[in-house]
Design an enzyme around this catalytic site. Structure first.
Site, PDB file in Angstrom:
ATOM      1  N   GLY A 277       0.769  -1.343   0.023  1.00 22.07           N
ATOM      2  CA  GLY A 277      -0.127  -0.163  -0.168  1.00 22.07           C
ATOM      3  C   GLY A 277       0.770   1.294  -0.043  1.00 22.07           C
ATOM      4  O   GLY A 277       0.262   2.342   0.054  1.00 22.07           O
ATOM      5  N   GLU A 319       4.756  -6.205   1.065  1.00 24.45           N
ATOM      6  CA  GLU A 319       3.904  -6.667  -0.194  1.00 24.45           C
ATOM      7  C   GLU A 319       3.871  -5.259  -1.296  1.00 24.45           C
ATOM      8  O   GLU A 319       2.676  -4.843  -1.434  1.00 24.45           O
ATOM      9  CB  GLU A 319       2.627  -7.274  -0.238  1.00 24.45           C
ATOM     10  N   GLY A 321       3.384  -3.347  -4.467  1.00 25.59           N
ATOM     11  CA  GLY A 321       3.135  -3.669  -5.965  1.00 25.59           C
ATOM     12  C   GLY A 321       3.247  -2.538  -6.857  1.00 25.59           C
ATOM     13  O   GLY A 321       4.219  -2.073  -7.560  1.00 25.59           O
ATOM     14  N   ARG A 359      -8.816   4.327 -13.405  1.00 24.11           N
ATOM     15  CA  ARG A 359      -8.465   4.851 -11.918  1.00 24.11           C
ATOM     16  C   ARG A 359      -9.110   6.024 -11.841  1.00 24.11           C
ATOM     17  O   ARG A 359      -9.520   6.572 -10.537  1.00 24.11           O
ATOM     18  CB  ARG A 359      -7.089   4.726 -11.652  1.00 24.11           C
ATOM     19  N   TYR A 363     -11.607   6.227  -8.759  1.00 23.39           N
ATOM     20  CA  TYR A 363     -10.905   6.682  -7.443  1.00 23.39           C
ATOM     21  C   TYR A 363     -10.561   8.024  -7.373  1.00 23.39           C
ATOM     22  O   TYR A 363     -10.212   8.703  -6.459  1.00 23.39           O
ATOM     23  CB  TYR A 363      -9.616   5.865  -7.277  1.00 23.39           C
ATOM     24  N   CYS A 390     -17.989   6.400 -24.782  1.00 24.77           N
ATOM     25  CA  CYS A 390     -19.312   6.991 -24.663  1.00 24.77           C
ATOM     26  C   CYS A 390     -19.616   7.131 -23.108  1.00 24.77           C
ATOM     27  O   CYS A 390     -20.737   6.602 -22.826  1.00 24.77           O
ATOM     28  CB  CYS A 390     -20.595   6.082 -25.391  1.00 24.77           C
ATOM     29  N   GLU A 391     -19.294   7.835 -22.496  1.00 27.27           N
ATOM     30  CA  GLU A 391     -19.349   8.036 -21.062  1.00 27.27           C
ATOM     31  C   GLU A 391     -18.731   9.487 -20.851  1.00 27.27           C
ATOM     32  O   GLU A 391     -17.559   9.926 -21.209  1.00 27.27           O
ATOM     33  CB  GLU A 391     -18.488   7.119 -20.297  1.00 27.27           C
ATOM     34  N   TYR A 420      -2.126  -1.051 -12.014  1.00 22.81           N
ATOM     35  CA  TYR A 420      -3.510  -1.198 -11.983  1.00 22.81           C
ATOM     36  C   TYR A 420      -4.162  -0.608 -13.287  1.00 22.81           C
ATOM     37  O   TYR A 420      -5.322  -1.066 -13.581  1.00 22.81           O
ATOM     38  CB  TYR A 420      -3.973  -0.453 -10.791  1.00 22.81           C
TER      39      TYR A 420
END
Length: 462
Positions: A277, A319, A321, A359, A363, A390-391, A420
């Site tokens: 994290g 961990e 990443g 993301r 987020y 189309c957004e 990600y």
């Protein structure tokens, strides 16, 4: 008036959303080393080069959009984490991004690997990762996934529920093996991060709570089962974290549980995993710590808490990443259209979007972006980089300054997209997912190929 003929000075500077404090850059051509990978540089011609390769040539050969992955930078980050945590175990968090080439790189650099699905496990095994160096995560592993992990000989399974304890124990007993496990515990620490990526407060799906006794009960159940060996406790407090204050509280509560286990069962568990994290710089405003600083602080925290509880200091695992792969890649796009909205901003549409980087929409993640195919002396204008879907929420970079003369056909790059983005990529609107192109020492090769329309149609059996 032409786009480049506006009076000097940045435009649209007063419409940033509340809470955002974007500064007009002094130099649009500058590359912040916190954000870009180590081998990226910009020449006098304004063109970005990575590992000695011109991005215009990369776009010509591999097309856009494309994820450009700096192998030398990634390997260096692996070594930094390995050296910083000497005497501990570093598990690369495969959920950030995983492919067979990357598995081989991290293995060669001495890192272990954690996976959280049968698919990630399949990639790891197919790349030749030593199963004993694999940790298997997940809050709802299927029986088939558990059986495959045990059959492969994975080094540890992180159990997340009472049901999973029973499933793993039964599968191991059937096979006549003793499976090593850790218990994922919820410590009640809410990291300073987005709600959807904070994972240690009580109201969420992961882990077994320390405060209500469920984690202690999980330990009791495991210690009674001959087909399971309890290695220790696992805690993960969230993602994109820039300080170790949350880890200090987490470690204190995990160590308190270790002491309670010793007192109740006469057992000192040999390991503690504080998860990952740790944050990276997506923009110049972010200020991540170095692996060495993180290692020093986390090690001191665990030692201090263990000494206070009169416990032998367990072996530590972490961990990372995102912290490894995130800064090692950027996404290369081609500009398709630009729309200047008077008094607001300029919308820059690129040939990708939320299908290759969800993301920002998911987020509210912040990124930066640069013109990378030429030099420009034009004034900076407040811009929003958007995709082709189309957004209305199809936004790649919500707020950034780009040169006023940006035009169709220009190449722009969004750095820090190694984590990600490809892992969470989709086929929304039946857009094919981009390739991952690894670059090193003046050479480029595809490690994940671009999807084709044939790939999409192959799954359609109607």
């Amino acid at each position: 008036m032409s786009r480049s003929a506006h009076p000097a000075g940045p435009r649209h500077a007063d419409v940033l959303p509340e809470g955002h404090h974007l500064q007009v850059p002094e130099d649009l051509n500058a590359l912040d080393p916190k954000v870009w990978s180590a081998t990226t540089e910009r020449g006098d011609d304004g063109v970005l080069r990575v590992a000695g390769l011109d991005v215009r040539d990369l776009a010509q050969e591999f097309g856009t959009p494309a994820y450009i992955l700096d192998e030398a930078d990634l390997r260096a980050r692996c070594r930094d984490w390995k050296e910083a945590f000497a005497g501990a175990d570093v598990f690369y968090a495969g959920k950030a991004f995983l492919c067979r080439a990357l598995v081989r790189w991290i293995a060669e650099e001495g890192l272990n690997l954690d996976v959280c699905s049968g698919g990630e496990l399949a990639v790891a095994l197919s790349a030749g990762m030593e199963p004993s160096r694999i940790a298997f995560h997940g809050n709802n592993k299927s029986v088939a996934e558990i059986e495959r992990a045990i059959d492969a000989g994975v080094g540890r399974i992180i159990v997340d529920s009472y049901e999973e304890i029973a499933r793993v124990a039964f599968a191991a007993e059937q096979r006549g093996v003793v499976q090593k496990v850790l218990v994922r515990v919820t410590v009640g620490v809410e990291a300073h991060t987005h709600e959807f990526i904070a994972t240690a407060h009580e109201d969420q799906k992961f882990g077994l709570s320390v405060s209500d006794g469920k984690a202690a009960e999980a330990v009791r159940r495991i210690l009674k089962l001959g087909s399971l060996e309890l290695l220790g406790l696992h805690s993960h407090i969230g993602s994109q974290i820039f300080d170790t204050a949350g880890f200090e509280v987490s470690a204190r509560r995990v160590v308190a549980l270790l002491a309670a286990i010793r007192d109740e069962h006469g057992v000192e568990l040999p390991e503690i995993d504080l998860g990952g994290g740790l944050g990276i710089a997506y923009t110049s405003a972010d200020d991540p710590q170095t692996p060495a600083d993180i290692a020093r602080q986390l090690t001191e925290i665990v030692k201090r808490e263990c000494h206070a509880a009169d416990l032998t200091v367990p072996r530590l695992s972490v961990e990372p990443g995102r912290a490894i792969v995130g800064p090692s890649a950027f996404t290369l796009y081609e500009v398709g259209t630009t729309k200047e909205l008077d008094g607001l901003r300029t919308y820059v549409s690129v040939d990708g979007g939320m299908s290759d980087n969800i993301r920002t929409a998911l987020y509210d993640a912040e990124y930066t972006v640069s013109l990378v195919s030429r030099a420009s002396g034009a004034e900076p204008v407040l811009s929003r980089v958007v995709g082709k879907h189309c957004e209305s929420g199809d936004i790649v970079v919500r707020d950034a300054y780009l040169p006023a003369d940006l035009a169709p056909g220009d190449l722009v790059a969004v750095p820090a997209t190694g984590a990600y983005c490809r892992s969470m990529a989709s086929n929304y609107n039946h857009v094919t997912r981009p390739p991952v192109v690894a670059v090193r020492d003046g050479k480029a090769r595809v490690v994940v190929r671009r999807e084709t329309e044939e790939d999409l149609l192959r799954l359609d059996v109607g």
